[in-house]
Design an enzyme around this catalytic site. Structure first.
Site, PDB file in Angstrom:
ATOM      1  N   ARG A 176       0.836  -1.223   0.000  1.00  0.00           N
ATOM      2  CA  ARG A 176       0.000   0.000   0.000  1.00  0.00           C
ATOM      3  C   ARG A 176       0.868   1.270   0.000  1.00  0.00           C
ATOM      4  NH1 ARG A 176      -2.900  -3.632  -0.685  1.00  0.00           N
ATOM      5  NH2 ARG A 176      -5.035  -3.917   0.071  1.00  0.00           N
ATOM      6  N   SER A 249     -10.806  -0.749   3.117  1.00  0.00           N
ATOM      7  CA  SER A 249     -10.081  -0.966   4.378  1.00  0.00           C
ATOM      8  C   SER A 249      -9.624   0.369   4.932  1.00  0.00           C
ATOM      9  CB  SER A 249      -8.816  -1.796   4.131  1.00  0.00           C
ATOM     10  OG  SER A 249      -9.134  -3.062   3.633  1.00  0.00           O
ATOM     11  N   GLU A 346      -5.135   3.637   6.160  1.00  0.00           N
ATOM     12  CA  GLU A 346      -4.731   3.510   4.760  1.00  0.00           C
ATOM     13  C   GLU A 346      -5.112   4.761   3.950  1.00  0.00           C
ATOM     14  OE1 GLU A 346      -6.010  -0.180   2.888  1.00  0.00           O
ATOM     15  OE2 GLU A 346      -5.731   0.720   0.940  1.00  0.00           O
TER      16      GLU A 346
HETATM   17  N1  EPU Z   1     -11.152 -11.047   9.552  1.00  0.00           N
HETATM   18  C1  EPU Z   1     -11.747 -10.919  10.777  1.00  0.00           C
HETATM   19  N2  EPU Z   1     -12.822 -10.093  10.877  1.00  0.00           N
HETATM   20  C2  EPU Z   1     -13.331  -9.412   9.827  1.00  0.00           C
HETATM   21  C3  EPU Z   1     -12.734  -9.556   8.565  1.00  0.00           C
HETATM   22  C4  EPU Z   1     -11.625 -10.375   8.451  1.00  0.00           C
HETATM   23  O1  EPU Z   1     -11.333 -11.507  11.748  1.00  0.00           O
HETATM   24  O2  EPU Z   1     -14.316  -8.677  10.021  1.00  0.00           O
HETATM   25  C5  EPU Z   1      -9.973 -11.936   9.430  1.00  0.00           C
HETATM   26  C6  EPU Z   1     -10.351 -13.281   8.894  1.00  0.00           C
HETATM   27  O3  EPU Z   1      -9.648 -14.255   9.592  1.00  0.00           O
HETATM   28  C7  EPU Z   1      -9.861 -13.228   7.454  1.00  0.00           C
HETATM   29  C8  EPU Z   1      -8.650 -12.311   7.559  1.00  0.00           C
HETATM   30  O4  EPU Z   1      -9.005 -11.375   8.584  1.00  0.00           O
HETATM   31  O5  EPU Z   1      -9.516 -14.481   6.995  1.00  0.00           O
HETATM   32  C9  EPU Z   1      -8.350 -11.596   6.286  1.00  0.00           C
HETATM   33  O6  EPU Z   1      -9.521 -10.906   5.821  1.00  0.00           O
HETATM   34  P1  EPU Z   1      -9.643 -10.430   4.313  1.00  0.00           P
HETATM   35  O7  EPU Z   1      -9.372 -11.563   3.379  1.00  0.00           O
HETATM   36  O8  EPU Z   1     -10.917  -9.696   4.136  1.00  0.00           O
HETATM   37  O9  EPU Z   1      -8.396  -9.465   4.146  1.00  0.00           O
HETATM   38  P2  EPU Z   1      -7.892  -8.190   4.944  1.00  0.00           P
HETATM   39  O10 EPU Z   1      -6.495  -8.454   5.371  1.00  0.00           O
HETATM   40  O11 EPU Z   1      -8.846  -7.794   6.007  1.00  0.00           O
HETATM   41  C10 EPU Z   1      -6.876  -7.134   2.792  1.00  0.00           C
HETATM   42  C11 EPU Z   1      -6.907  -5.828   2.083  1.00  0.00           C
HETATM   43  C12 EPU Z   1      -8.198  -5.665   1.308  1.00  0.00           C
HETATM   44  C13 EPU Z   1      -8.323  -6.806   0.323  1.00  0.00           C
HETATM   45  C14 EPU Z   1      -8.312  -8.110   1.110  1.00  0.00           C
HETATM   46  C15 EPU Z   1      -8.372  -9.311   0.209  1.00  0.00           C
HETATM   47  C16 EPU Z   1      -5.552  -4.329   3.401  1.00  0.00           C
HETATM   48  C17 EPU Z   1      -5.540  -3.149   4.276  1.00  0.00           C
HETATM   49  N3  EPU Z   1      -6.758  -4.740   3.025  1.00  0.00           N
HETATM   50  O12 EPU Z   1      -7.902  -7.089   3.801  1.00  0.00           O
HETATM   51  O13 EPU Z   1      -8.101  -4.463   0.564  1.00  0.00           O
HETATM   52  O14 EPU Z   1      -9.505  -6.709  -0.438  1.00  0.00           O
HETATM   53  O15 EPU Z   1      -7.092  -8.179   1.873  1.00  0.00           O
HETATM   54  O16 EPU Z   1      -7.170  -9.455  -0.457  1.00  0.00           O
HETATM   55  O17 EPU Z   1      -4.501  -4.847   3.028  1.00  0.00           O
HETATM   56  C18 EPU Z   1      -8.540  -2.143   0.667  1.00  0.00           C
HETATM   57  O18 EPU Z   1      -7.319  -1.979   0.667  1.00  0.00           O
HETATM   58  O19 EPU Z   1      -9.370  -1.184   0.686  1.00  0.00           O
HETATM   59  C19 EPU Z   1      -9.061  -3.491   0.682  1.00  0.00           C
HETATM   60  C20 EPU Z   1     -10.367  -3.755   0.794  1.00  0.00           C
END
Ligand code: EPU
Length: 355
Positions: A176, A249, A346
């Protein structure tokens, strides 16, 4: 000097005084800019940046306004690139180089590449914002970061007072992050060149993708199927900014030393860890920590946390940027108190400092 609210010169740009920014930020918070200049040809940037109305400091460049929290009014002019061309500039059958104007909507570009048989961007479907904003924060999702496919970025360099073209190495892409994010007052991204293959191994290992493809009854997915799976997951988990104000995010996943990540996981079994940017560090899930602190689905007035994803702050209607910022600070403080880890926003914050 007195100026009429709307000025159009040569059809290349349009200047508006006291512009309403509510429809230009996906949080849909109210804010006004002293001047808004919409530029229809990036070749006019030299002339536009020399306008007297734009001399009060570096303009705030807005793409889709999807990575922005307006905690106050911008003090400088706001500049939006209203440019929409996509051109294939090289194609040897195995790989195509495309040049995309900064103003092209990101998801429309992804759909265009899918139709052209060009691979690489399928995991990045349905991300809000513009093509010009994509390299600035090196957008990423489901195991892919856009920087992998960027060949070069065209910018207006305010220091040089000229257009420059930076190759991928010069862009210094990281999680990012990029050169453009670190030097927002210097570079205005005007176009991006992507190198997209016609064949490559699909990236299917990110949690959620295999399960979604299975639910779609697809055993041997194509890149179009992967895009469809990503669209389905995102539509389910991430609130649509056209329906409820949000900026995706709100927090980045913190990158910490591997030893600390392991220690945290021992103390908090279930805390998801991801690969960091080196062998000795790990990304830890901010969403999990925020949910664990009890914030998921929280609402106070019109500022809240999405019920479907703990990383996403939402504006239920009339929240102000300051209210959203105050909530974000409370969330970060509680994560710091419970886990001893600092989480950072972010989106770009205007009108206030994070700390
Ligand atoms: N999780 C929770 N609670 C929640 C959501 C997620 O505990 O409410 C845990 C779950 O265990 C899940 C893990 O977090 O398996 C990862 O969640 P997710 O796959 O949604 O990924 P993230 O790390 O929360 C990142 C990016 C997203 C991107 C997703 C998918 C960042 C800041 N965010 O989110 O990007 O879509 O991975 O690749 O790196 C964005 O940047 O705006 C964005 C949406």
């Amino acid at each position: 000097m007195s100026l009429s609210p709307h000025q159009v010169r040569g059809g290349l740009w349009r200047l508006t005084a006291d512009a309403d920014l509510r429809s230009r930020n996906t949080f849909a918070v109210a804010a006004r800019a002293p001047w808004l200049v919409e530029v229809r040809d990036s070749g006019a940037l030299g002339e536009v940046l020399a306008l007297p109305e734009l001399q009060g400091g570096a303009p705030l460049v807005l793409g889709g306004g999807s990575n922005l929290l307006l905690a106050g009014n911008p003090e400088t002019a706001v500049l939006a690139l209203d440019t929409h061309r996509i051109d294939i500039i090289e194609d040897d059958g195995a790989m195509a180089i495309i040049r995309v104007d900064a103003g092209v909507e990101w998801h429309a570009l992804v759909l265009w590449t899918l139709r052209q048989g060009l691979m690489g961007l399928e995991n990045l479907a349905l991300i809000p914002g513009t093509a010009g904003a994509a390299p600035i924060q090196n957008i990423g999702a489901y195991g892919t970061e856009v920087g992998e496919f960027v060949r070069a970025v065209e910018t207006w360099d305010r220091t040089a007072g000229a257009m420059t073209r930076l190759d991928r190495e010069s862009c210094a892409f990281a999680y990012r992050d990029s050169l453009f994010k670190r030097m927002p007052d210097r570079y205005i991204v005007t176009a991006v060149e992507f190198a997209l293959p016609r064949a490559r191994a699909l990236k299917l290992d990110y949690a959620g993708i295999p399960e979604e493809l299975q639910a779609m009854n697809i055993a041997s997915p194509t890149f179009r199927d992967v895009a469809e799976a990503v669209i389905r997951i995102r539509s389910r988990k991430l609130p649509n900014p056209a329906v409820i104000g949000n900026a995706g995010s709100f927090f980045k996943n913190p990158i910490v030393p591997a030893a600390l990540a392991d220690e945290l996981q021992q103390r908090h079994p279930g805390l998801p860890l991801f690969r960091g940017d080196a062998t000795d560090n790990r990304k830890i899930s901010a969403a999990w920590m925020i949910e664990n602190c009890g914030w998921k689905g929280y609402r106070e007035g019109d500022a809240g946390v999405a019920a479907s994803h703990a990383l996403v702050l939402v504006n239920h209607g009339a929240a102000t940027g300051q209210e959203l910022l105050a909530l974000a600070r409370r969330i970060a403080r509680s994560v710091q108190d419970r886990f001893g880890v600092a989480i950072e926003p972010e989106p770009k914050i205007i009108g206030a400092n994070w700390q």
